[in-house]
Scaffold this motif. Structure first.
Motif, PDB file in Angstrom:
ATOM      1  N   ALA A   1     -15.109   2.219  12.599  1.00 25.89           N
ATOM      2  CA  ALA A   1     -15.324   3.646  12.316  1.00 25.89           C
ATOM      3  C   ALA A   1     -15.941   3.877  10.941  1.00 25.89           C
ATOM      4  CB  ALA A   1     -13.997   4.397  12.424  1.00 25.89           C
ATOM      5  N   THR A   2     -15.538   3.062   9.970  1.00 28.35           N
ATOM      6  CA  THR A   2     -16.015   3.277   8.596  1.00 28.35           C
ATOM      7  C   THR A   2     -17.272   2.471   8.272  1.00 28.35           C
ATOM      8  OG1 THR A   2     -14.587   1.496   7.789  1.00 28.35           O
ATOM      9  CG2 THR A   2     -13.701   3.750   7.747  1.00 28.35           C
ATOM     10  N   ALA A   3     -17.621   1.495   9.158  1.00 28.38           N
ATOM     11  CA  ALA A   3     -18.745   0.580   8.912  1.00 28.38           C
ATOM     12  C   ALA A   3     -18.494  -0.301   7.698  1.00 28.38           C
ATOM     13  CB  ALA A   3     -20.062   1.330   8.775  1.00 28.38           C
ATOM     14  N   ILE A   4     -17.220  -0.459   7.329  1.00 32.30           N
ATOM     15  CA  ILE A   4     -16.856  -1.366   6.244  1.00 32.30           C
ATOM     16  C   ILE A   4     -16.421  -2.700   6.874  1.00 32.30           C
ATOM     17  CG2 ILE A   4     -15.315  -1.777   4.291  1.00 32.30           C
ATOM     18  CD1 ILE A   4     -14.884   1.241   4.103  1.00 32.30           C
ATOM     19  N   PRO A   5     -17.092  -3.800   6.566  1.00 32.88           N
ATOM     20  CA  PRO A   5     -16.660  -5.099   7.106  1.00 32.88           C
ATOM     21  C   PRO A   5     -15.229  -5.407   6.707  1.00 32.88           C
ATOM     22  CG  PRO A   5     -18.831  -5.269   6.075  1.00 32.88           C
ATOM     23  CD  PRO A   5     -18.295  -3.918   5.720  1.00 32.88           C
ATOM     24  N   GLU A   6     -14.490  -6.046   7.575  1.00 34.98           N
ATOM     25  CA  GLU A   6     -13.096  -6.367   7.274  1.00 34.98           C
ATOM     26  C   GLU A   6     -12.966  -7.197   5.999  1.00 34.98           C
ATOM     27  OE1 GLU A   6     -10.664  -7.759  10.531  1.00 34.98           O
ATOM     28  OE2 GLU A   6     -12.014  -6.841  11.999  1.00 34.98           O
ATOM     29  N   SER A   7     -13.963  -8.054   5.737  1.00 30.80           N
ATOM     30  CA  SER A   7     -13.919  -8.887   4.540  1.00 30.80           C
ATOM     31  C   SER A   7     -14.078  -8.070   3.258  1.00 30.80           C
ATOM     32  CB  SER A   7     -15.027  -9.949   4.609  1.00 30.80           C
ATOM     33  OG  SER A   7     -16.305  -9.329   4.694  1.00 30.80           O
ATOM     34  N   ASN A   8     -14.627  -6.848   3.392  1.00 35.82           N
ATOM     35  CA  ASN A   8     -14.840  -5.989   2.217  1.00 35.82           C
ATOM     36  C   ASN A   8     -13.893  -4.798   2.216  1.00 35.82           C
ATOM     37  OD1 ASN A   8     -16.274  -5.211  -0.197  1.00 35.82           O
ATOM     38  ND2 ASN A   8     -17.362  -3.657   1.019  1.00 35.82           N
ATOM     39  N   MET A   9     -12.858  -4.874   3.045  1.00 39.33           N
ATOM     40  CA  MET A   9     -11.962  -3.725   3.208  1.00 39.33           C
ATOM     41  C   MET A   9     -10.552  -4.062   2.736  1.00 39.33           C
ATOM     42  SD  MET A   9     -11.437  -1.410   6.638  1.00 39.33           S
ATOM     43  CE  MET A   9     -10.742  -2.766   7.590  1.00 39.33           C
ATOM     44  N   THR A  10      -9.981  -3.157   1.936  1.00 40.65           N
ATOM     45  CA  THR A  10      -8.574  -3.270   1.520  1.00 40.65           C
ATOM     46  C   THR A  10      -7.754  -2.285   2.333  1.00 40.65           C
ATOM     47  OG1 THR A  10      -9.181  -3.906  -0.738  1.00 40.65           O
ATOM     48  CG2 THR A  10      -6.948  -3.077  -0.389  1.00 40.65           C
ATOM     49  N   ILE A  11      -6.750  -2.784   3.023  1.00 38.97           N
ATOM     50  CA  ILE A  11      -5.896  -1.933   3.863  1.00 38.97           C
ATOM     51  C   ILE A  11      -4.664  -1.536   3.041  1.00 38.97           C
ATOM     52  CG2 ILE A  11      -4.578  -1.808   6.009  1.00 38.97           C
ATOM     53  CD1 ILE A  11      -6.408  -4.136   7.011  1.00 38.97           C
ATOM     54  N   TRP A  12      -4.527  -0.255   2.797  1.00 36.35           N
ATOM     55  CA  TRP A  12      -3.401   0.236   2.006  1.00 36.35           C
ATOM     56  C   TRP A  12      -2.215   0.619   2.874  1.00 36.35           C
ATOM     57  CZ3 TRP A  12      -3.483  -0.459  -3.100  1.00 36.35           C
ATOM     58  CH2 TRP A  12      -4.729  -0.681  -3.711  1.00 36.35           C
ATOM     59  N   TYR A  13      -2.529   1.180   4.029  1.00 37.53           N
ATOM     60  CA  TYR A  13      -1.404   1.631   4.855  1.00 37.53           C
ATOM     61  C   TYR A  13      -1.907   1.911   6.280  1.00 37.53           C
ATOM     62  CZ  TYR A  13       3.412   3.441   5.063  1.00 37.53           C
ATOM     63  OH  TYR A  13       4.754   3.615   5.303  1.00 37.53           O
ATOM     64  N   ILE A  14      -1.122   1.490   7.267  1.00 43.78           N
ATOM     65  CA  ILE A  14      -1.358   1.880   8.667  1.00 43.78           C
ATOM     66  C   ILE A  14      -0.029   2.426   9.184  1.00 43.78           C
ATOM     67  CG2 ILE A  14      -1.968   1.119  11.000  1.00 43.78           C
ATOM     68  CD1 ILE A  14      -3.703  -1.035   9.801  1.00 43.78           C
ATOM     69  N   GLU A  15      -0.067   3.606   9.730  1.00 38.34           N
ATOM     70  CA  GLU A  15       1.172   4.288  10.136  1.00 38.34           C
ATOM     71  C   GLU A  15       0.956   5.105  11.408  1.00 38.34           C
ATOM     72  OE1 GLU A  15       2.067   7.464   7.248  1.00 38.34           O
ATOM     73  OE2 GLU A  15       0.025   7.126   6.488  1.00 38.34           O
ATOM     74  N   GLY A  16       2.059   5.567  11.953  1.00 39.63           N
ATOM     75  CA  GLY A  16       1.985   6.420  13.122  1.00 39.63           C
ATOM     76  C   GLY A  16       1.459   7.798  12.747  1.00 39.63           C
TER      77      GLY A  16
ATOM     78  N   ALA B   1      -5.003   4.931   9.455  1.00 36.98           N
ATOM     79  CA  ALA B   1      -5.065   3.873   8.458  1.00 36.98           C
ATOM     80  C   ALA B   1      -5.726   4.410   7.194  1.00 36.98           C
ATOM     81  CB  ALA B   1      -5.866   2.696   9.007  1.00 36.98           C
ATOM     82  N   THR B   2      -5.165   4.013   6.029  1.00 34.99           N
ATOM     83  CA  THR B   2      -5.766   4.369   4.744  1.00 34.99           C
ATOM     84  C   THR B   2      -6.359   3.090   4.149  1.00 34.99           C
ATOM     85  OG1 THR B   2      -4.132   6.103   4.396  1.00 34.99           O
ATOM     86  CG2 THR B   2      -5.368   5.366   2.472  1.00 34.99           C
ATOM     87  N   VAL B   3      -7.660   3.105   3.881  1.00 37.11           N
ATOM     88  CA  VAL B   3      -8.354   1.908   3.412  1.00 37.11           C
ATOM     89  C   VAL B   3      -9.352   2.268   2.319  1.00 37.11           C
ATOM     90  CG1 VAL B   3      -8.147   0.783   5.672  1.00 37.11           C
ATOM     91  CG2 VAL B   3     -10.198   2.117   5.131  1.00 37.11           C
ATOM     92  N   THR B   4      -9.787   1.263   1.568  1.00 38.38           N
ATOM     93  CA  THR B   4     -10.876   1.434   0.605  1.00 38.38           C
ATOM     94  C   THR B   4     -11.843   0.271   0.747  1.00 38.38           C
ATOM     95  OG1 THR B   4      -9.647   0.245  -1.107  1.00 38.38           O
ATOM     96  CG2 THR B   4      -9.454   2.649  -1.092  1.00 38.38           C
ATOM     97  N   ALA B   5     -13.088   0.529   0.355  1.00 42.76           N
ATOM     98  CA  ALA B   5     -14.067  -0.550   0.288  1.00 42.76           C
ATOM     99  C   ALA B   5     -13.906  -1.245  -1.054  1.00 42.76           C
ATOM    100  CB  ALA B   5     -15.482   0.003   0.437  1.00 42.76           C
ATOM    101  N   LYS B   6     -13.905  -2.573  -1.069  1.00 47.01           N
ATOM    102  CA  LYS B   6     -13.674  -3.321  -2.300  1.00 47.01           C
ATOM    103  C   LYS B   6     -14.786  -3.089  -3.321  1.00 47.01           C
ATOM    104  CE  LYS B   6     -11.081  -7.013  -0.027  1.00 47.01           C
ATOM    105  NZ  LYS B   6     -11.044  -8.449   0.326  1.00 47.01           N
TER     106      LYS B   6
END
Length: 237
Positions: free
Chosen positions: A176-191, A200-205
């Motif tokens: 959805a974000t077009a951010i590769p998993e290798s360049n993505m920091t996952i902060w939180y995944i919740e219901g 999911a809350t994420v940032t690009a590195k």
């Protein structure tokens, strides 16, 4: 008396001539016989030579020639069979290669029909200004689809890091974000208000830009993004 002697001389001369004629006839006959023998006897010898039984050496030579010819024929047949086998193997390899390429193309087509894991065409993204305090903008893409799943049976959402369901949530967020998993920091995944909804809350590195991705489970097809929000600040940091 002289008359009688004259008769004797005539008779003697006559007998002599007769004898000479006989001898000449015999000589001529001998010449004919000898000539015929030479002429017809030579042809007979040639025929006899031709028809004569072959010697053991000749027979052995004939057998050797025949064996050599049979060996050459056998080698020739083996070469033909070997060439045919090689041609068949080559054709099988080509057929397998074409089949593999066809399967690859079909798989690629299926992926194209399902999702583009490096993100959809961003030019088609529908963007609205954020109406919430920490939201810069909200983005929805008309072509987002479920990402697919390895899970079978009744779906139970999992928030255990590294589980199949968790990894599929990460995959959908990257899509959805077009951010590769290798360049993505996952902060939180919740219901998100239901057993089949997550966010999911994420940032690009590289940019540190925070995003919140909303996901919806589709039975048999996996997690599908429904919207992405660009945040002003990472509220899960």
């Amino acid at each position: 008396m002289a008359k009688y002697q004259s008769r004797l001389d005539k008779r003697s001369k006559k007998n002599t001539n007769k004898l000479l004629n006989i001898m000449i006839a015999i000589v001529l006959l001998l010449i004919v016989v000898v000539g015929g023998t030479i002429v017809f006897g030579g042809g007979g010898d040639e025929k006899a030579t031709t028809d004569a039984p072959k010697s053991s050496e000749t027979k052995d030579a004939d057998k050797s020639d025949k064996a050599t010819k049979e060996k050459d024929d056998s080698v020739s047949m083996d070469e033909k069979d070997d060439s045919k086998d090689k041609a068949d193997d080559k054709q099988k390899d080509e057929d397998k290669k074409k089949e593999d390429e066809q399967k690859k193309d079909e798989s690629s087509d299926e992926d194209q029909d399902s999702v583009k894991l490096d993100g959809e065409d961003q030019s088609k993204m529908k963007v609205e200004e954020g109406t919430e305090p920490n939201v810069v903008k909200t983005m929805v893409h008309p072509n987002w689809k479920p990402i697919g799943t390895e899970q079978t049976g009744e779906h139970v959402s999992s928030y255990d890091t590294g589980s199949v369901d968790w990894n599929e949530k990460v995959k959908a967020t990257s899509y959805a974000t077009a951010i590769p998993e290798s360049n993505m920091t996952i902060w939180y995944i919740e219901g998100n208000g239901g057993p089949q909804k997550s966010m999911a809350t994420v940032t690009a590195k590289d940019t540190k830009t925070p995003y919140r991705v909303y996901l919806q489970w589709v039975d048999g097809k996996g997690w599908q993004p429904t919207k992405v929000q660009e945040l002003k600040e990472n509220d899960k940091d």
